[in-house]
Design an enzyme around this catalytic site. Structure first.
Site, mmCIF file in Angstrom:
data_model
loop_
_atom_site.group_PDB
_atom_site.id
_atom_site.type_symbol
_atom_site.label_atom_id
_atom_site.label_comp_id
_atom_site.label_asym_id
_atom_site.label_seq_id
_atom_site.Cartn_x
_atom_site.Cartn_y
_atom_site.Cartn_z
ATOM 1 N N LYS A 121 0.826 -1.058 0.072
ATOM 2 C CA LYS A 121 -0.226 0.052 -0.058
ATOM 3 C C LYS A 121 0.821 1.274 -0.090
ATOM 4 O O LYS A 121 1.847 1.370 0.718
ATOM 5 C CB LYS A 121 -0.723 -0.134 1.227
ATOM 6 C CG LYS A 121 -1.857 1.040 1.211
ATOM 7 C CD LYS A 121 -2.873 1.231 2.557
ATOM 8 C CE LYS A 121 -3.951 2.153 2.564
ATOM 9 N NZ LYS A 121 -4.760 1.866 3.497
ATOM 10 N N SER A 153 -9.926 2.119 2.636
ATOM 11 C CA SER A 153 -9.083 2.751 1.508
ATOM 12 C C SER A 153 -8.146 1.833 0.910
ATOM 13 O O SER A 153 -7.500 2.328 -0.120
ATOM 14 C CB SER A 153 -8.327 3.908 2.623
ATOM 15 O OG SER A 153 -7.530 3.007 3.302
ATOM 16 N N SER A 181 -10.663 -0.126 6.499
ATOM 17 C CA SER A 181 -9.864 0.096 5.383
ATOM 18 C C SER A 181 -8.897 -1.200 4.723
ATOM 19 O O SER A 181 -8.489 -1.199 3.711
ATOM 20 C CB SER A 181 -8.748 1.286 5.429
ATOM 21 O OG SER A 181 -9.440 2.436 5.377
#
Lengths: 95, 487
Positions: free
Chosen positions: B76, B156, B180
């Site tokens: 990420k 997210s 997320s």
């Protein structure tokens, strides 16, 4: 409570975010929508409840107050938008 | 070979049946083919990946392999990676190249993992759809049956979830502040774990809300998540909130079974508005665990309905403080101004997107003089009540079972009319962040449109082992083998 345009401008100034005057009404509406929804917390009885400040239910560790690294001028300054020697450059702040 | 689990790929790599270079090249080729459409990666690092793969092959030949030697992962783009641009999906960090490596990614590298690149996310991890990324939305590899409308992957950590679902990586890292990891795992039909707060070091992860943020793994099986967590977790002197406790053998815990466990079903999660398919899947999950030998009991978490509103005070307050560092002086974007304050204001107006700006302003407001007690202090007290609900519940049961999200993946552009509609996505996931407890989403079925739905297992602090055991039981019973069209 409801945020008026002056309050929205004040919050933006506190947050150091420039706002165009044209953006204020829409932003006020969005922020008021969020704050209005948050008002539901007023119905919770929190009398005598100690606030929870962190995510972990553990005592923070102490460590010795000693220098563990340093001499990284180039690494620290490598991403500077503007630099002069070993300094970050900003607009003049002292007359 | 892109369909392999991490566990199976490890075996194949160690036996010599597969080389790390072959495995890495297959994934890089797939990224080259599919990423232009999915936009799951912001930055792809083929040279780094091939170098790491070659080093992994050399280590495997020497018999000196680590837990993840040769396993290709997506990272990420919220984890700082030394020498590789790290953006947080924000214009304000756009050109930033960290001179240091986050603790979690350093541990993964030490374990021998191969990094394919940096995955897309909502800007500063603020969102539930990946629509707030300054680098464009991510497209979910799943589509509705007979309908090609592009769907969101959740957020997210949407890029990480989409990459693993589309077979662009065997696993990926995410972070979970309010759901997320778990919500995108549910939307993309894969497994994803938010560990206990303090299980993984936050050092070197771009901070959003420091009392809620926690790093965790995505993979296509529960066991693979356990393998990844074993490499990511552990104490770190550089994060004072990281727990100084041993890291157990998470993968071994997956096979424990659930016989004799007491599974709590929180009645407050059952709302009148719940989609019938989600309610039915939840009932199915309860039946699966009962059939596997668990005792299922009804429990109460009375303050559940206040968790989301509490979150939208605590998280923006912490974010407004954490994001104060983006000032155009030391790193990232700079927009010139007439004086120093003008430079700050112009930089932050140009650098932050609409959702980040809203949250900074909410946070600034609830922390400002005259409003602190009414909003922030009250929210911290409600947060204490939410934790107390879980503490009471875990006196009666060993884990909780709930749906992960109130819906399947929705179309790009949906739920964008007002911010609160988007926030409601996280209604089932946020309470675990408020209490700091671990939560796992496991793919458990498809809805009528052919989209994946996840079930969530919540556990006691630092008892990820029981969460993995229950998750494995759900996984085996569900027999979820569906794969997305793209991949």
């Amino acid at each position: 409570m409801s945020l008026d345009p002056a309050t929205v401008r004040r919050i933006a100034r506190l947050a150091r975010i420039r706002l165009d005057e044209a953006e204020v009404p829409q932003l006020a509406q969005e922020l008021n929508g969020i704050l209005g929804w948050i008002e539901q917390l007023n119905e919770v009885d929190v009398a005598g409840v100690a606030p929870l400040t962190g995510g972990a239910q553990m005592a923070l560790k102490m460590r010795a107050d000693i220098v563990t690294d340093g001499d990284m001028h180039e690494a620290v300054l490598a991403n500077a938008p503007e630099r002069a020697g070993d300094y970050f450059v900003v607009p003049k702040v002292v007359e | 070979m892109r369909d392999l689990t991490i566990a199976a790929a490890r075996t194949a790599l160690r036996s010599g049946a597969l080389s790390a270079r072959e495995l890495t090249d297959a994934h890089l080729d797939a990224i080259a083919a599919l990423n232009p459409r999915l936009n799951a990666f912001i930055t792809v690092t083929p040279e780094l990946a091939r170098a790491q793969a070659d080093a992994a092959d050399a280590a495997l030949r020497r018999g000196a392999h680590g837990a993840l030697t040769g396993i290709p992962l997506g990272i990420k783009d919220l984890f700082c990676t030394a020498g590789v641009r790290t953006t947080a999906a924000s214009r304000i960090l756009g050109p930033f190249v960290p001179p240091y490596e986050s603790t979690v990614t350093a541990r993964l590298r030490d374990a021998g993992a191969v990094f394919l690149g940096k995955t897309n996310l909502d800007e500063f991890a603020m969102g539930s759809s990946n629509m707030t990324s300054a680098f464009g939305p991510v497209t979910n590899p799943w589509t509705r049956r007979g309908d090609n409308a592009p769907l969101v992957p959740g957020g997210s950590s949407g890029g990480s979830a989409a990459a693993v679902a589309a077979r662009l990586a065997l696993g990926a890292t995410g972070t979970d502040t309010g759901g997320s990891i778990r919500q995108p795992a549910s939307f993309c039909g894969i497994a994803g774990l938010k560990p206990t707060y303090g299980r993984c070091s936050r050092w070197g992860i771009v901070a959003f809300a420091s009392s809620l943020d926690q790093a965790g793994p995505f993979a296509r099986t529960v066991e693979d998540c356990a393998i990844l967590l074993g490499a990511m977790a552990g104490h770190d002197d550089r994060d004072s909130t990281s727990a100084d406790i041993p890291v157990p053998d998470f993968a071994a815990a997956c096979t424990r079974g659930v016989r004799g466990l007491r599974i709590g079903i929180p009645r407050e999660y059952r709302s009148d508005g719940m989609a019938p398919e989600i309610g039915a899947l939840w009932q199915q999950g309860i039946a699966w665990l009962r059939d596997a030998g668990a005792e299922v009991i009804d429990i109460s978490l009375p303050h559940t309905k206040y968790a989301l509103a509490t979150y939208y005070i605590v998280a923006p307050a912490e974010a407004s403080s954490n994001l104060a560092r983006y000032d155009g002086v030391r790193f990232g974007l700079r927009a010139e101004g007439e004086d120093l304050t003008g430079l700050y204001e112009n930089t932050r107006a140009a650098g932050f997107g609409a959702e980040v700006r809203r949250r900074i302003m909410i946070g600034t407001y609830v922390l400002s003089a005259g409003y602190y007690d009414a909003y922030y202090l009250r929210a911290q007290k409600v947060r204490a009540l939410i934790l107390s609900d879980f503490t009471e519940a875990f006196r009666e049961c060993d884990a909780l079972l709930t749906p992960t999200a109130p819906s399947a993946a929705f179309a790009q552009g949906e739920k964008m009319d007002d911010p609160v509609t988007m926030y409601l996505n996280d209604v089932f996931t946020v309470p675990a962040n408020m209490a700091g407890i671990p939560g796992l989403s496991v793919p458990a079925g498809l809805d009528a449109q052919g989209l994946p739905l996840g079930l969530q297992i919540l556990g006691r602090p630092f008892d990820e082992e029981t969460v993995f055991a229950v998750g494995t039981a759900i996984e085996h019973a569900a027999g979820f083998t569906a794969a997305p069209a793209a991949g």
